[in-house]
Write a protein that holds these residues in place. Structure first.
Motif, PDB file in Angstrom:
ATOM      1  N   ILE A  13       0.856  -1.191   0.000  1.00  0.00           N
ATOM      2  CA  ILE A  13       0.000   0.000   0.000  1.00  0.00           C
ATOM      3  C   ILE A  13       0.888   1.236   0.000  1.00  0.00           C
ATOM      4  O   ILE A  13       1.703   1.429   0.900  1.00  0.00           O
ATOM      5  N   LEU A  14       0.738   2.092  -1.020  1.00  0.00           N
ATOM      6  CA  LEU A  14       1.467   3.353  -1.103  1.00  0.00           C
ATOM      7  C   LEU A  14       0.467   4.462  -1.386  1.00  0.00           C
ATOM      8  O   LEU A  14      -0.089   4.552  -2.485  1.00  0.00           O
ATOM      9  N   VAL A  15       0.234   5.312  -0.389  1.00  0.00           N
ATOM     10  CA  VAL A  15      -0.716   6.417  -0.506  1.00  0.00           C
ATOM     11  C   VAL A  15       0.029   7.722  -0.238  1.00  0.00           C
ATOM     12  O   VAL A  15       0.530   7.940   0.864  1.00  0.00           O
ATOM     13  N   LEU A  16       0.084   8.573  -1.258  1.00  0.00           N
ATOM     14  CA  LEU A  16       0.742   9.879  -1.153  1.00  0.00           C
ATOM     15  C   LEU A  16      -0.203  11.005  -1.551  1.00  0.00           C
ATOM     16  O   LEU A  16       0.234  12.135  -1.776  1.00  0.00           O
ATOM     17  N   ARG A  17      -1.467  10.746  -1.635  1.00  0.00           N
ATOM     18  CA  ARG A  17      -2.447  11.698  -2.137  1.00  0.00           C
ATOM     19  C   ARG A  17      -2.499  12.973  -1.291  1.00  0.00           C
ATOM     20  O   ARG A  17      -2.176  12.974  -0.103  1.00  0.00           O
ATOM     21  N   GLY A  18      -2.895  14.082  -1.937  1.00  0.00           N
ATOM     22  CA  GLY A  18      -3.182  15.309  -1.212  1.00  0.00           C
ATOM     23  C   GLY A  18      -1.985  15.967  -0.580  1.00  0.00           C
ATOM     24  O   GLY A  18      -2.082  16.478   0.537  1.00  0.00           O
ATOM     25  N   ASN A  19      -0.846  15.988  -1.283  1.00  0.00           N
ATOM     26  CA  ASN A  19       0.327  16.708  -0.806  1.00  0.00           C
ATOM     27  C   ASN A  19       0.747  17.733  -1.855  1.00  0.00           C
ATOM     28  O   ASN A  19      -0.066  18.142  -2.695  1.00  0.00           O
ATOM     29  N   GLN A  20       1.990  18.156  -1.811  1.00  0.00           N
ATOM     30  CA  GLN A  20       2.523  19.105  -2.783  1.00  0.00           C
ATOM     31  C   GLN A  20       3.695  18.472  -3.537  1.00  0.00           C
ATOM     32  O   GLN A  20       4.688  19.120  -3.828  1.00  0.00           O
ATOM     33  N   LEU A  21       3.540  17.198  -3.849  1.00  0.00           N
ATOM     34  CA  LEU A  21       4.569  16.487  -4.590  1.00  0.00           C
ATOM     35  C   LEU A  21       4.492  16.884  -6.066  1.00  0.00           C
ATOM     36  O   LEU A  21       3.413  17.164  -6.586  1.00  0.00           O
ATOM     37  N   HIS A  22       5.629  16.881  -6.730  1.00  0.00           N
ATOM     38  CA  HIS A  22       5.669  17.467  -8.074  1.00  0.00           C
ATOM     39  C   HIS A  22       6.714  16.778  -8.941  1.00  0.00           C
ATOM     40  O   HIS A  22       7.488  15.938  -8.482  1.00  0.00           O
ATOM     41  N   SER A  34      -2.904  10.677  -6.050  1.00  0.00           N
ATOM     42  CA  SER A  34      -3.808  11.695  -6.569  1.00  0.00           C
ATOM     43  C   SER A  34      -3.637  13.020  -5.824  1.00  0.00           C
ATOM     44  O   SER A  34      -3.031  13.098  -4.758  1.00  0.00           O
ATOM     45  N   CYS A  35      -4.176  14.079  -6.442  1.00  0.00           N
ATOM     46  CA  CYS A  35      -4.214  15.416  -5.829  1.00  0.00           C
ATOM     47  C   CYS A  35      -2.819  15.928  -5.491  1.00  0.00           C
ATOM     48  O   CYS A  35      -2.560  16.374  -4.369  1.00  0.00           O
ATOM     49  N   ASN A  36      -1.914  15.841  -6.445  1.00  0.00           N
ATOM     50  CA  ASN A  36      -0.580  16.412  -6.327  1.00  0.00           C
ATOM     51  C   ASN A  36      -0.286  17.214  -7.591  1.00  0.00           C
ATOM     52  O   ASN A  36      -1.222  17.627  -8.294  1.00  0.00           O
ATOM     53  N   ASN A  37       0.978  17.448  -7.874  1.00  0.00           N
ATOM     54  CA  ASN A  37       1.366  18.199  -9.068  1.00  0.00           C
ATOM     55  C   ASN A  37       2.336  17.399  -9.930  1.00  0.00           C
ATOM     56  O   ASN A  37       3.239  17.974 -10.558  1.00  0.00           O
ATOM     57  N   PHE A  38       2.162  16.084  -9.983  1.00  0.00           N
ATOM     58  CA  PHE A  38       3.012  15.259 -10.830  1.00  0.00           C
ATOM     59  C   PHE A  38       2.745  15.599 -12.301  1.00  0.00           C
ATOM     60  O   PHE A  38       1.612  15.907 -12.682  1.00  0.00           O
ATOM     61  N   LEU A  48      -4.495   8.056  -9.999  1.00  0.00           N
ATOM     62  CA  LEU A  48      -3.524   9.056 -10.440  1.00  0.00           C
ATOM     63  C   LEU A  48      -4.222  10.377 -10.767  1.00  0.00           C
ATOM     64  O   LEU A  48      -3.652  11.233 -11.455  1.00  0.00           O
ATOM     65  N   SER A  49      -5.421  10.573 -10.274  1.00  0.00           N
ATOM     66  CA  SER A  49      -6.248  11.713 -10.649  1.00  0.00           C
ATOM     67  C   SER A  49      -5.729  13.026 -10.072  1.00  0.00           C
ATOM     68  O   SER A  49      -4.930  13.057  -9.134  1.00  0.00           O
ATOM     69  N   GLU A  50      -6.196  14.121 -10.679  1.00  0.00           N
ATOM     70  CA  GLU A  50      -5.903  15.488 -10.238  1.00  0.00           C
ATOM     71  C   GLU A  50      -4.407  15.753 -10.141  1.00  0.00           C
ATOM     72  O   GLU A  50      -3.888  16.171  -9.114  1.00  0.00           O
ATOM     73  N   ASN A  51      -3.732  15.477 -11.245  1.00  0.00           N
ATOM     74  CA  ASN A  51      -2.327  15.828 -11.409  1.00  0.00           C
ATOM     75  C   ASN A  51      -2.180  16.554 -12.744  1.00  0.00           C
ATOM     76  O   ASN A  51      -3.157  17.120 -13.260  1.00  0.00           O
ATOM     77  N   GLY A  81     -10.417  -0.667  -9.110  1.00  0.00           N
ATOM     78  CA  GLY A  81     -10.685   0.733  -9.390  1.00  0.00           C
ATOM     79  C   GLY A  81      -9.537   1.367 -10.156  1.00  0.00           C
ATOM     80  O   GLY A  81      -8.368   1.136  -9.833  1.00  0.00           O
ATOM     81  N   LEU A  82      -9.869   2.193 -11.165  1.00  0.00           N
ATOM     82  CA  LEU A  82      -8.876   2.926 -11.947  1.00  0.00           C
ATOM     83  C   LEU A  82      -9.379   4.345 -12.141  1.00  0.00           C
ATOM     84  O   LEU A  82     -10.442   4.563 -12.723  1.00  0.00           O
ATOM     85  N   ASN A  83      -8.603   5.318 -11.646  1.00  0.00           N
ATOM     86  CA  ASN A  83      -9.000   6.724 -11.732  1.00  0.00           C
ATOM     87  C   ASN A  83      -7.847   7.527 -12.330  1.00  0.00           C
ATOM     88  O   ASN A  83      -6.799   7.692 -11.705  1.00  0.00           O
ATOM     89  N   LEU A  84      -8.044   8.015 -13.553  1.00  0.00           N
ATOM     90  CA  LEU A  84      -7.057   8.851 -14.240  1.00  0.00           C
ATOM     91  C   LEU A  84      -7.635  10.232 -14.546  1.00  0.00           C
ATOM     92  O   LEU A  84      -7.116  10.949 -15.404  1.00  0.00           O
TER      93      LEU A  84
END
Length: 392
Positions: free
Chosen positions: A133-142, A163-167, A239-242, A260-263
């Motif tokens: 499990i790797l969850v990094l959502r909702g940060n300022q990663l880029h 999801s929800c980063n700036n990748f 991988l959504s909202e990048n 589930g797949l979210n792009l």
């Protein structure tokens, strides 16, 4: 409803401490530094404040640490050693991701979501062979997810949520291709498991083993969902909202264990790969708010378990495939694609095709289209140039 641990709390040689789901607002940094026997600490869903205690990060015995949904802040220490689980979701941690997590060779669950970390993607975690499990959502990663030369990239991963980063850059094709655990469909587990979740509407479903002891909040079928215990059959990529660009790689179709797949909400272009029709266990597919073109692949009608489909706000064209689950989706699944037609949309395909390809005045007057005219014009121009050159 406890509000404080109390400074006289006796936990000499205590190995397992669970004080989750209370109202404690202590500064925990002064409580644990004299106690070295704890292997499991769960202080999640409280109001703890302060910075992350250095002594906790230094502990060699600590294996499971769950501090999610508190009010911790500041940078994390970079001295982690033997963790199996680290869940810091929903705090106010900042700075860079701690590189010492690479030392945690048996790490299975890493959830650093919904904080204020500012860093690039942690490629240095890719060789942790037990990480599931790797969850990094909702940060300022880029930045882009750099392709590294390795034969063993996240081989056990089944939940990948950034999801929800700036990748930016292309979708991480090399990583997706190496997600070996997502290619496995365990029919026995599949048939004997029911999700145990709590939604915003209060709906609850109970589970039969197997499951993880850890909890997680993620977006499932368009709804923010809290897993009190994560079922092992839950396989998800979000991988959504990048700011990802380029086309959707065909290799995603090899991950047949996906639920589930979210792009959505990226800058993806090109056609929807027909290989997505191989994801026969898929329950949720969200490709909305991109710049996808072409027709909806008829192969998607093979997804018999698909409950949520969102292809809205793209540039898709042509008729919507008919059959099986596609008969159950509403207009909202397709809105914003002005050149789509057919059920369940009100626009008929004949009318849409006439608008896309209107008959020209040449066709009406002479009975043939623009293509023969263009071919004749081109040939005549070439012939004229050749004759002019000869005369000259």
């Amino acid at each position: 409803m406890f509000t404080s641990i109390g400074h006289q709390f006796l936990w000499h040689q205590l190995g397992y401490l669970d004080l989750s789901f209370n109202l404690m607002d202590d500064d925990m940094s002064s409580f644990f530094c004299n106690e070295t026997s704890l292997s499991v600490i769960n202080l999640s869903h409280n109001r703890f404040t302060g910075i992350f205690p250095q002594c906790v990060a230094n502990s060699f015995l600590l294996e499971d640490l769950d501090l999610q949904m508190n009010k911790f802040h500041g940078a994390l220490p970079d001295t982690f050693w033997n963790l199996v689980t680290l869940n810091l979701n929903g705090n106010q941690f900042e700075g860079q991701l701690p590189r010492s997590l690479y030392n945690c060779k048996y790490l299975e669950d890493l959830n650093l979501g919904n904080n204020q970390f500012e860093d690039t993607f942690p490629n240095w975690l890719q060789n942790l062979s037990y990480l599931e499990i790797l969850v990094l959502r909702g940060n300022q990663l880029h930045g882009p997810i750099v392709k590294l030369e390795s034969k063993n990239i996240f081989p056990s991963l089944i939940i990948f949520d950034i999801s929800c980063n700036n990748f930016s850059g292309s979708l991480p094709k090399a990583y997706i291709k190496s997600f070996q655990a997502m290619k496995i469909v365990d029919d026995e587990v599949q048939n004997n498991s029911v999700y145990y979740i709590q939604t915003d509407t209060g709906s609850t479903f109970y589970t039969i083993l197997p499951e993880y002891d850890n909890s997680m909040t993620t977006t499932i079928k368009g709804v923010s969902t809290t897993f009190v215990k994560i079922p092992k059959v839950f396989v998800n990529i979000d991988l959504s909202e990048n700011k990802f660009e380029g086309e959707i790689p065909n290799v995603i179709g090899e991950l047949q264990g996906l639920k589930g797949l979210n792009l959505s909400h990226n800058r993806l272009v090109g056609h929807i790969p027909s290989s997505l029709g191989n994801l026969t266990n898929l329950e949720s597919l969200d490709l909305s708010s991109n710049m996808l073109t072409g027709k909806i692949p008829a192969e998607l009608t093979n997804l018999n378990f698909l409950e949520v489909l969102n292809l809205s706000q793209n540039q898709l064209v042509g008729s919507i495939p008919r059959g099986k689950k596609f008969e159950t989706f509403s207009n909202d699944s397709y809105k914003g694609n002005m050149r789509l037609c057919g059920f369940p949309l009100s626009s008929q395909c004949n009318n849409v095709l006439q608008q896309q390809y209107p008959s020209s005045e040449v066709e009406e007057k002479f009975g043939f289209g623009w293509k023969p005219v263009a071919i004749g014009y081109g040939c005549g121009m070439v012939l004229g140039i050749c004759l002019g050159w000869c005369v000259f």
